[in-house]
Design an enzyme around this catalytic site. Sequence first.
Site, PDB file in Angstrom:
ATOM      1  CE1 TYR A 123     134.597 125.023-114.576  1.00  0.00           C
ATOM      2  CE2 TYR A 123     134.626 123.907-112.515  1.00  0.00           C
ATOM      3  CZ  TYR A 123     134.650 123.749-113.700  1.00  0.00           C
ATOM      4  OH  TYR A 123     135.233 122.573-114.223  1.00  0.00           O
TER       5      TYR A 123
ATOM      6  CB  SER B 205     133.765 120.507-112.145  1.00  0.00           C
ATOM      7  OG  SER B 205     134.834 120.836-111.143  1.00  0.00           O
TER       8      SER B 205
END
Length: 244
Positions: free
Chosen positions: A150, A137
């Site tokens: 995350y 990401s």
Amino acid sequence: MNELDFSGKQVLVVGGSSGIGNGIAQAFRARGARVHVCGTRANASDYSPDDGSHLEGLQYQQLDVSDPHAVEKFKPSFDRLDILVLAQGAVIYRRGEFQMDGFRKVMEVNLMSLMACATKFHDMLARAGGSLIIVSSTAAYHSTMGNPSYNASKTGAMGLTRTLGEAWAEDGIRVNGIAPGLVDTKMTKVTTANPKRLEGALERIPLKRLGTPQDMAGVALFLASPLSSYVVGQTIIVDGGLIL
């Protein structure tokens, strides 16, 4: 010769039941590959297009990578593998990742299971001279204040891509990654379903649109193809210019 023809190739997309993984799986299928996908639900029929799931033409098996032992126990329905795409992902909102159980849960899916899957299929990929693609990401490149696990896990995924790229090149496996920006999936609904948040996000993206799973799939096809035969250990940012 068409370098993007994957006829006769065997592909596995972990996390391929919906979202980015599903878009990547269908892109390989459309170009002739036999594609297997894994998701958390018992059967393919438990998914619907409303979930961003299009499983027609894909071979489905259940694999819940949040269970640390599930990957070891997993019995694949194939004995040859050319391309492995690791697209599994989890996030917990409302500060849930600041609790240690939430932090561990996200870390298990987003980082620990990457190494578990990569090592599980290493020998098959080595025999095929295959390709491993890790989906991380753009969170790996900046802070995401409400989501420490995350962020840490996606940053770790990028580091893992680099390191396995170097370690496994001598085994004939090319390891690379994709770092998506804001892609319109079930996981990003917290932003995309909120008009004010969405407007703010689009203002920051030079291309002025959300990414799609198909945008990510184009880069996955490139990374698995002979077109990228000299690319190793790289994570390609695919974000419409978001983090520029």
